[in-house]
Design a protein around this motif. Structure first.
Motif, PDB file in Angstrom:
ATOM      1  N   PRO A  36       0.829  -1.211   0.000  1.00  0.00           N
ATOM      2  CA  PRO A  36       0.000   0.000   0.000  1.00  0.00           C
ATOM      3  C   PRO A  36       0.858   1.253   0.000  1.00  0.00           C
ATOM      4  O   PRO A  36       1.994   1.259   0.488  1.00  0.00           O
ATOM      5  N   ILE A  37       0.315   2.325  -0.549  1.00  0.00           N
ATOM      6  CA  ILE A  37       1.016   3.599  -0.602  1.00  0.00           C
ATOM      7  C   ILE A  37       0.642   4.444   0.605  1.00  0.00           C
ATOM      8  O   ILE A  37      -0.538   4.654   0.889  1.00  0.00           O
ATOM      9  N   ASP A 162      -8.609   3.727  -4.329  1.00  0.00           N
ATOM     10  CA  ASP A 162      -8.645   2.277  -4.143  1.00  0.00           C
ATOM     11  C   ASP A 162      -7.798   1.575  -5.204  1.00  0.00           C
ATOM     12  O   ASP A 162      -7.026   0.663  -4.897  1.00  0.00           O
ATOM     13  N   ARG A 163      -7.943   2.014  -6.437  1.00  0.00           N
ATOM     14  CA  ARG A 163      -7.189   1.397  -7.527  1.00  0.00           C
ATOM     15  C   ARG A 163      -5.681   1.573  -7.341  1.00  0.00           C
ATOM     16  O   ARG A 163      -4.897   0.658  -7.609  1.00  0.00           O
ATOM     17  N   PHE A 164      -5.270   2.741  -6.849  1.00  0.00           N
ATOM     18  CA  PHE A 164      -3.849   3.027  -6.641  1.00  0.00           C
ATOM     19  C   PHE A 164      -3.313   2.391  -5.361  1.00  0.00           C
ATOM     20  O   PHE A 164      -2.118   2.473  -5.081  1.00  0.00           O
ATOM     21  N   ASN A 165      -4.209   1.801  -4.571  1.00  0.00           N
ATOM     22  CA  ASN A 165      -3.807   1.177  -3.305  1.00  0.00           C
ATOM     23  C   ASN A 165      -3.198   2.208  -2.358  1.00  0.00           C
ATOM     24  O   ASN A 165      -2.202   1.944  -1.681  1.00  0.00           O
ATOM     25  N   ILE A 166      -3.822   3.405  -2.322  1.00  0.00           N
ATOM     26  CA  ILE A 166      -3.376   4.448  -1.400  1.00  0.00           C
ATOM     27  C   ILE A 166      -4.073   4.226  -0.062  1.00  0.00           C
ATOM     28  O   ILE A 166      -5.278   4.382   0.066  1.00  0.00           O
ATOM     29  N   GLU A 167      -3.295   3.841   0.910  1.00  0.00           N
ATOM     30  CA  GLU A 167      -3.840   3.591   2.243  1.00  0.00           C
ATOM     31  C   GLU A 167      -4.158   4.895   2.962  1.00  0.00           C
ATOM     32  O   GLU A 167      -5.169   5.006   3.657  1.00  0.00           O
ATOM     33  N   PHE A 460      10.970  -3.325   2.474  1.00  0.00           N
ATOM     34  CA  PHE A 460       9.652  -3.132   3.098  1.00  0.00           C
ATOM     35  C   PHE A 460       9.635  -1.856   3.937  1.00  0.00           C
ATOM     36  O   PHE A 460       8.686  -1.074   3.874  1.00  0.00           O
ATOM     37  N   ASP A 461      10.676  -1.656   4.714  1.00  0.00           N
ATOM     38  CA  ASP A 461      10.712  -0.483   5.589  1.00  0.00           C
ATOM     39  C   ASP A 461      10.747   0.812   4.788  1.00  0.00           C
ATOM     40  O   ASP A 461      10.005   1.765   5.090  1.00  0.00           O
ATOM     41  N   LEU A 462      11.586   0.866   3.775  1.00  0.00           N
ATOM     42  CA  LEU A 462      11.725   2.094   3.000  1.00  0.00           C
ATOM     43  C   LEU A 462      10.462   2.404   2.201  1.00  0.00           C
ATOM     44  O   LEU A 462      10.150   3.563   1.949  1.00  0.00           O
ATOM     45  N   SER A 463       9.730   1.363   1.807  1.00  0.00           N
ATOM     46  CA  SER A 463       8.533   1.572   0.995  1.00  0.00           C
ATOM     47  C   SER A 463       7.290   1.868   1.821  1.00  0.00           C
ATOM     48  O   SER A 463       6.352   2.493   1.305  1.00  0.00           O
TER      49      SER A 463
END
Length: 474
Positions: A36-37, A162-167, A460-463
């Motif tokens: 997720p973003i 939702d499509r961009f997976n922006i949390e 994972f941490d950086l993203s």
């Protein structure tokens, strides 16, 4: 021979040319590309998410709000009026969105090799399904297909989130903003996905033409006597509290320098009174901003808000553009910035306070290894924001990692933030950051400086993880 008219996104773009290192980078990227973003600092319009209306046409969404786009066009002699950028004096500007789009298409070659080209191509390819490059020949096809899709429910802001997976996405509002759109999202699923950040520049920068008027408006909003130093500070505390009530976890400060000060109470009162006359000198205005960074750091120790300091931009360098078009029209320039001496008064007072969290940004890359990394590598309250603005690019991100990691490590940085008004480019920008981080990590693995398991955790941490932690979004 590759067909130069085809729009393709190579799956290994931005990865190392060395085959062995590229394979490591590819493996790392595959494990984190769909995370997720978290977009913890940006300038998208909260109205989009509150009202969830269609965006309009291609020009309104992709050209007019994006100073990266019209800045390049202006640099080649294309008047801002011809791009439909509204003038302050009401002089007529181009109103035909198709004609404006044709200007971008005709001059799209100007963006070759730039981050803007990469972001736009990704938007065209991934969001709108385009498979031919934008050009004068394909301009109408682009405009018609993009505008038609923007009119559908699938392209409304919430559906795209939702499509961009922006949390989560954070917008940025001034101290005088009453936040009606964030209010409207309270009690809806968007309440915890779109939050605000507090940017008080409008009431702490005494060099602004509207500073005196804004301080009076601050009084009207808060019921405090902002003609007194104590009343003014209390009014700022109340505004911070209001922003926090609508989800804010961070403040933002776009000062010309990183200068801080720690004046006596009597000196603060005298300086504030001088600034309220509207006749203060440039030196007095700079000293007032410096004192206010220290005051606001003190408030952060009280309420826990994360403090972002974005210094080093010479704002509105082109006076003609500022006069005709106002702020944020592509005429801001990076300038040399000093941190070690500038931050010392504030750090002397609050630098060891466990309740203080500060994220430092820079437009002066010469300070990465010499000043910022050593500072963040010592003070617990300091973290380093990612490569920003002019350096939000593949090479800029790599320079940042190469220069700060040895001294500050990875965990004194805060991941990535996109800092954009261009909503549709957010996934593209985060994808670039993830690819570049995987490229950097792959080099470390190939050099046997870290093992691959460590690289996976770092990716994972950086993203994702570092941004949530740094901005207190857990």
């Amino acid at each position: 021979m590759v067909n130069s008219t085809i729009l393709q996104l190579h799956p290994d773009r931005l990865f190392p040319s060395d085959e062995k290192v590229r394979a490591i980078a590819r493996n790392l990227y595959q494990q984190i590309k769909d995370l997720p973003i978290i977009s913890p600092h940006g300038h998208t319009d909260p109205r989009w998410f509150a009202q969830d209306e269609t965006f309009g046409n291609a020009t309104e969404l992709l050209i007019r709000p994006d100073h990266y786009v019209f800045r390049m066009l202006y640099s080649q002699g294309i008047p801002l009026e011809s791009l439909g950028i509204r003038r302050q004096d009401g002089v007529a500007v181009e109103q035909d969105p198709r004609k404006i789009w044709h200007i971008l298409a005709k001059h799209y070659y100007l963006f070759r090799g730039t981050p803007s080209r990469m972001w736009l191509d990704t938007v065209f390819h991934d969001v709108f399904g385009m498979r031919e490059l934008l050009s004068a020949k394909t301009a109408d096809k682009y405009y018609d297909e993009i505008t038609a899709k923007l009119s559908t429910a699938a392209y409304r802001p919430r559906a795209l989130m939702d499509r961009f997976n922006i949390e989560l996405i954070c917008t940025t509002e001034g101290a005088l903003d009453t936040l009606p759109h964030h209010q409207a999202m309270q009690g809806t699923p968007m309440q915890h996905r779109v939050i605000t950040s507090f940017r008080p520049d409008d009431v702490v920068d005494a060099s602004r033409d509207d500073f005196v008027e804004n301080v009076q408006k601050l009084a009207e909003l808060t019921g405090q006597d902002t003609q007194t130093w104590a009343g003014y500070l209390q009014a700022l505390r109340l505004r911070r509290s209001y922003f926090r009530s609508l989800g804010a976890t961070a403040t933002d400060h776009g000062h010309p320098t990183a200068q801080t000060a720690d004046l006596s109470l009597s000196d603060c009162e005298a300086l504030f009174s001088m600034c309220l006359t509207g006749q203060s000198s440039g030196a007095q205005q700079e000293l007032f901003r410096a004192q206010m960074l220290t005051e606001l750091a003190g408030m952060s120790t009280e309420d826990g808000m994360v403090m972002q300091i974005h210094p080093g931009a010479f704002r509105n360098h082109n006076p003609l553009v500022f006069q005709h078009f106002g702020r944020d029209k592509g005429a801001d320039m990076p300038s040399q910035t000093e941190y070690v001496q500038a931050l010392k008064p504030m750090l002397n007072k609050y630098g060891n306070d466990p309740h203080l969290s500060i994220i430092l940004f820079t437009l002066d890359e010469t300070t990465y290894a010499r000043e910022l990394a050593p500072l963040a590598g010592h003070y617990p309250c300091l973290k380093l924001g990612p490569a920003w603005w002019f350096h939000d690019s593949p090479e800029g991100m790599l320079r940042f990692r190469h220069q700060v990691t040895e001294t500050a490590g990875f965990y004194n940085t805060v991941g990535f933030n996109d800092d954009t008004r261009a909503f549709l480019s957010i996934p593209a920008r985060h994808d670039v950051a993830r690819r570049i981080d995987c490229r950097f990590l792959a080099d470390l693995v190939a050099q046997h400086r870290i093992n691959e398991d460590e690289a996976v955790q770092l990716a994972f941490d950086l993203s994702y993880n570092l941004a949530k932690k740094a901005y207190k979004l857990d």
